[in-house]
Design an enzyme around this catalytic site. Structure first.
Site, PDB file in Angstrom:
ATOM      1  N   THR A  93       0.876  -1.183   0.000  1.00  0.00           N
ATOM      2  CA  THR A  93       0.000   0.000   0.000  1.00  0.00           C
ATOM      3  C   THR A  93       0.904   1.220   0.000  1.00  0.00           C
ATOM      4  O   THR A  93       1.617   1.467   0.980  1.00  0.00           O
ATOM      5  CB  THR A  93      -0.877   0.025   1.274  1.00  0.00           C
ATOM      6  OG1 THR A  93      -1.634  -1.180   1.325  1.00  0.00           O
ATOM      7  CG2 THR A  93      -1.808   1.218   1.267  1.00  0.00           C
ATOM      8  N   LYS A 168      -7.719   1.748  -3.127  1.00  0.00           N
ATOM      9  CA  LYS A 168      -7.368   1.362  -1.754  1.00  0.00           C
ATOM     10  C   LYS A 168      -7.459   2.567  -0.807  1.00  0.00           C
ATOM     11  O   LYS A 168      -8.008   2.486   0.290  1.00  0.00           O
ATOM     12  CB  LYS A 168      -5.948   0.769  -1.767  1.00  0.00           C
ATOM     13  CG  LYS A 168      -5.304   0.552  -0.424  1.00  0.00           C
ATOM     14  CD  LYS A 168      -5.733  -0.729   0.233  1.00  0.00           C
ATOM     15  CE  LYS A 168      -5.108  -0.883   1.606  1.00  0.00           C
ATOM     16  NZ  LYS A 168      -5.671  -1.963   2.365  1.00  0.00           N
ATOM     17  N   LYS A 243      -1.182   5.327   8.677  1.00  0.00           N
ATOM     18  CA  LYS A 243      -0.405   5.326   7.425  1.00  0.00           C
ATOM     19  C   LYS A 243      -1.332   5.524   6.220  1.00  0.00           C
ATOM     20  O   LYS A 243      -1.093   6.364   5.363  1.00  0.00           O
ATOM     21  CB  LYS A 243       0.359   4.001   7.290  1.00  0.00           C
ATOM     22  CG  LYS A 243       1.092   3.881   5.967  1.00  0.00           C
ATOM     23  CD  LYS A 243       1.514   2.461   5.626  1.00  0.00           C
ATOM     24  CE  LYS A 243       1.808   2.375   4.139  1.00  0.00           C
ATOM     25  NZ  LYS A 243       2.100   1.039   3.667  1.00  0.00           N
TER      26      LYS A 243
END
Ligand code: NAD
Length: 295
Positions: A93, A168, A243
């Protein structure tokens, strides 16, 4: 059988690589951590001495690394060793700009490339049920799908290069926001005299319904498998949510998108992490609401 170089054998990459071995592929793994290497070796991966060695001669190179800077650095390191026509899949990611750099490097060396971040966590990685969000050319996506299959519950084609990362980051921003809203509502409901079960019974079938209530309810009781029933052990740790929200805010900055709730969610999860809860499941954010003084 396909020869796959797998770089990054951590909590996610390790079990993902093992599922590729189980599917009959030859997997040559590399990680900087001796523990990660030992675990992958014990589960049937061959081990390379470097990222370059893992990539050399591979039909497919998969990366599962912490952040964009690691991915771009590894892509630069291995680019002269990847064979022309190979397929490069980054499952980490990462930020959109780094994902674009990875696609650019792959294109420079004549490799196909896909960004394919995942959701489903470590259990999904172990069970081979991850949801992949994939971005790339049609040719690259068609080549990637059978490779991802042994690790996947499903693979969604999101569009061209970086579209997987875009999906995402948008999904996780929604998740962060709905979890805060759910925590606010359950705490306010309690203060109004509602039981958690009564509120759950209404919300889970009414217009306030979301995954944050039905699957991951942040109070113990209504959903026995949610982390709230296990002292908020992750699950999905607050540090990882911080994050991902950071990536969402970088994306908002880059595009000029107006995300006031994404911004507020980022601030609240950062505060929660700074209070020492970084390793607590992100649904534990309800503790902030519970701690607020009653008037
Ligand atoms: P992790 O820290 O367990 O694993 C990352 C691995 O990369 C480590 O073993 C590290 O030693 C290795 N590494 C770092 N730099 C390297 C290099 N230059 N060469 C070789 N290896 C290197 O992290 P993770 O939980 O496996 O997460 C990996 C990615 O997946 C992250 O981008 C994360 O955001 C994403 N992700 C994680 C989860 C989760 O629940 N853990 C869920 C979805 C997505």
């Amino acid at each position: 059988m396909t020869t796959i170089g797998f770089i990054g054998l951590g909590n996610m990459g390790g079990p993902m690589a093992v599922n590729l071995v189980k599917a009959g592929h030859k997997v040559i793994g590399f990680d900087l951590s001796p523990d990660a290497i030992a675990a992958a070796k014990g589960a049937g991966c061959e081990i390379a001495g470097s990222a370059i060695e893992a990539a050399t001669g591979a039909d497919v190179v998969i990366t599962m690394l912490p952040a964009g800077k690691h991915v771009v650095s590894v892509y630069n390191e291995i680019k002269d060793s990847v064979k022309p026509g190979a397929l490069m899949i980054d499952c980490s990611t990462i930020d959109i700009a780094s994902a674009q750099s990875a696609h650019d490097i792959a294109s420079e060396i004549g490799a196909l490339s896909v960004d394919a971040p995942v959701s489903g966590g470590t259990m999904g990685a172990i069970n081979g049920t991850l949801a992949f969000m994939a971005g790339g050319t049609d040719e690259a996506l068609t080549a990637a799908e059978p490779i991802l299959e042994p690790m996947a519950g499903r693979v969604v084609r999101c569009g061209d290069g970086t579209a997987g990362q875009a999906a995402k980051v948008c999904n996780n921003m929604i998740l962060a926001i709905t979890m805060i809203g759910t925590g606010e509502a359950f705490e306010m409901g309690k203060r109004l005299g509602l039981t958690d079960q009564a509120l759950f019974d209404v919300v889970s079938t009414a217009s306030g319904q979301s995954w944050s209530t039905t699957t991951y309810c942040p109070v113990p009781g209504p959903v026995p498998t949610s982390p709230a029933n296990n002292d908020y052990k992750p699950g999905f740790a607050t540090d990882l949510m911080v994050k991902d929200l950071g990536l969402s805010q970088e994306a908002a900055e880059m595009t000029g998108a107006y995300t006031p709730l994404g911004e507020k969610a980022t601030q609240l999860y950062r505060e929660f992490a700074e209070q020492g809860h970084g390793e607590v499941d992100f649904s534990g954010i309800i503790k902030i609401m519970q701690a607020a003084e009653k008037k």
